[in-house]
Design a protein around this motif. Structure first.
Motif, PDB file in Angstrom:
ATOM      1  N   TYR A  32      37.836  47.067  31.687  1.00 48.58           N
ATOM      2  CA  TYR A  32      37.790  45.827  30.941  1.00 48.58           C
ATOM      3  C   TYR A  32      36.625  45.030  31.541  1.00 48.58           C
ATOM      4  O   TYR A  32      36.593  44.799  32.738  1.00 48.58           O
ATOM      5  N   TYR A  36      30.950  35.863  32.838  1.00 50.50           N
ATOM      6  CA  TYR A  36      31.281  34.459  33.041  1.00 50.50           C
ATOM      7  C   TYR A  36      30.002  33.696  33.366  1.00 50.50           C
ATOM      8  O   TYR A  36      29.059  34.246  33.926  1.00 50.50           O
ATOM      9  N   LEU A  46      34.420  31.760  30.637  1.00 44.98           N
ATOM     10  CA  LEU A  46      34.258  33.074  30.038  1.00 44.98           C
ATOM     11  C   LEU A  46      33.269  33.016  28.877  1.00 44.98           C
ATOM     12  O   LEU A  46      33.418  32.190  27.966  1.00 44.98           O
ATOM     13  N   LYS A  49      34.031  39.212  26.457  1.00 48.30           N
ATOM     14  CA  LYS A  49      34.781  40.275  27.105  1.00 48.30           C
ATOM     15  C   LYS A  49      34.781  41.512  26.218  1.00 48.30           C
ATOM     16  O   LYS A  49      34.655  41.413  24.995  1.00 48.30           O
ATOM     17  N   PHE A  51      36.984  45.237  25.685  1.00 48.37           N
ATOM     18  CA  PHE A  51      38.102  46.097  26.050  1.00 48.37           C
ATOM     19  C   PHE A  51      37.991  47.451  25.374  1.00 48.37           C
ATOM     20  O   PHE A  51      38.257  48.481  25.976  1.00 48.37           O
ATOM     21  N   GLY A  97      46.076  48.527  38.326  1.00 49.22           N
ATOM     22  CA  GLY A  97      47.359  48.123  37.766  1.00 49.22           C
ATOM     23  C   GLY A  97      47.426  46.693  37.302  1.00 49.22           C
ATOM     24  O   GLY A  97      48.020  46.386  36.271  1.00 49.22           O
ATOM     25  N   SER A  98      46.818  45.780  38.042  1.00 50.71           N
ATOM     26  CA  SER A  98      46.917  44.368  37.704  1.00 50.71           C
ATOM     27  C   SER A  98      45.768  43.881  36.842  1.00 50.71           C
ATOM     28  O   SER A  98      45.868  42.822  36.228  1.00 50.71           O
ATOM     29  N   TYR A  99      44.681  44.617  36.810  1.00 48.61           N
ATOM     30  CA  TYR A  99      43.486  44.233  36.063  1.00 48.61           C
ATOM     31  C   TYR A  99      42.963  42.867  36.479  1.00 48.61           C
ATOM     32  O   TYR A  99      42.325  42.184  35.685  1.00 48.61           O
ATOM     33  N   ILE A 100      43.204  42.486  37.716  1.00 48.16           N
ATOM     34  CA  ILE A 100      42.584  41.269  38.234  1.00 48.16           C
ATOM     35  C   ILE A 100      41.089  41.556  38.376  1.00 48.16           C
ATOM     36  O   ILE A 100      40.687  42.521  39.008  1.00 48.16           O
ATOM     37  N   PRO A 101      40.226  40.721  37.777  1.00 45.13           N
ATOM     38  CA  PRO A 101      38.791  41.038  37.768  1.00 45.13           C
ATOM     39  C   PRO A 101      38.152  41.063  39.151  1.00 45.13           C
ATOM     40  O   PRO A 101      38.432  40.223  40.002  1.00 45.13           O
ATOM     41  N   PHE A 103      34.388  40.755  40.743  1.00 49.87           N
ATOM     42  CA  PHE A 103      33.144  40.127  40.319  1.00 49.87           C
ATOM     43  C   PHE A 103      31.929  40.730  41.006  1.00 49.87           C
ATOM     44  O   PHE A 103      32.000  41.160  42.170  1.00 49.87           O
ATOM     45  N   GLY A 104      30.810  40.708  40.294  1.00 53.98           N
ATOM     46  CA  GLY A 104      29.535  40.985  40.905  1.00 53.98           C
ATOM     47  C   GLY A 104      29.052  39.776  41.690  1.00 53.98           C
ATOM     48  O   GLY A 104      29.700  38.726  41.708  1.00 53.98           O
TER      49      GLY A 104
END
Lengths: 113, 113
Positions: A32, A36, A46, A49, A51, A97-101, A103-104
């Motif tokens: 995903y 930002y 944001l 995005k 998906f 599992g959590s898809y917490i982003p 970041f670069g």
């Protein structure tokens, strides 16, 4: 674990010129992906995005990004930059599992009049 | 909706002091996260929560504690502040699913002397 690389620390463009900010990700499956923007002294907003589906996604403020699986890239583009676009831009990938982003490190956009 | 709120906006601590950064959201979001932002490093995940009573570590959890007793609040505790914890801290939340937009608070700028 997933990771994101933004190769350009700073990008300078003239107002009215086109813009492309690069983002490469590392993840085994389809991630995903997010872009930002952070204006000076502000939180993150944001822009767009991705998906699944159409690999060209449209965002706010006239930005778009294209997902290219073969290149593991998700580059951000804008056809004509405005002085108000000067900001820090972050690419992020959500996976696991959590898809917490994750970041670069960000790309700082400087716009010359 | 107030969105994601953070207090304080600025804080100066001495080495060894403890404090709590507050984060609250009024959008009934299940997922909440804490990030720190340092120059050239992007945003790094400290801790996150996928619901009340459930927390997990991120990339840089050492020196920080969290708890999530309610859906609305997700405080970040520094037990014994160190100069290396000088940073800007952002709280974020999203509804639940990986496709849901993540909203960021305005940030807390912390300086540890």
């Amino acid at each position: 674990a997933q990771s994101v690389t933004q190769p350009d620390i700073h990008i300078t463009v003239s107002e009215g010129a086109s813009l492309e900010l690069r983002c490469n990700y590392s993840y085994g499956a389809t991630p995903y992906l997010f872009w930002y923007v952070q204006s000076p002294g502000q939180g993150l907003q944001l822009l767009l995005k991705y998906f699944s589906g159409d690999t060209l996604v449209q965002g706010i403020k006239g930005f778009e990004a294209e997902f290219k699986r073969s290149q593991s890239s998700f580059n951000l583009r804008k056809p004509s930059v405005h002085w108000s676009d000067a900001a820090e831009y972050f690419c992020a990938v959500g996976a696991g599992g959590s898809y917490i982003p994750t970041f670069g490190r960000g790309t700082s956009l400087i716009v010359h009049p | 909706n107030a969105g994601v709120t953070q207090t304080p906006k600025f804080q100066v601590l001495k080495t060894g002091q403890s404090m709590t950064l507050q984060c609250a959201q009024d959008m009934n979001h299940e997922y909440m996260s804490w990030y720190r932002q340092d120059p050239g490093m992007g945003l790094r995940l400290i801790h996150y929560s996928v619901g009340a009573g459930i927390t997990d570590q991120g990339e840089v959890p050492n020196g920080y504690n969290v708890s999530r007793s309610t859906t609305e609040d997700f405080p970040l505790r520094l037990l014994s502040a160190a100069p290396s914890q000088t940073s800007v801290y952002f709280c974020a939340s999203r509804l639940a699913g990986p496709t849901d937009t993540q909203y960021f608070g305005p940030g807390t700028r912390l300086t540890v002397l």
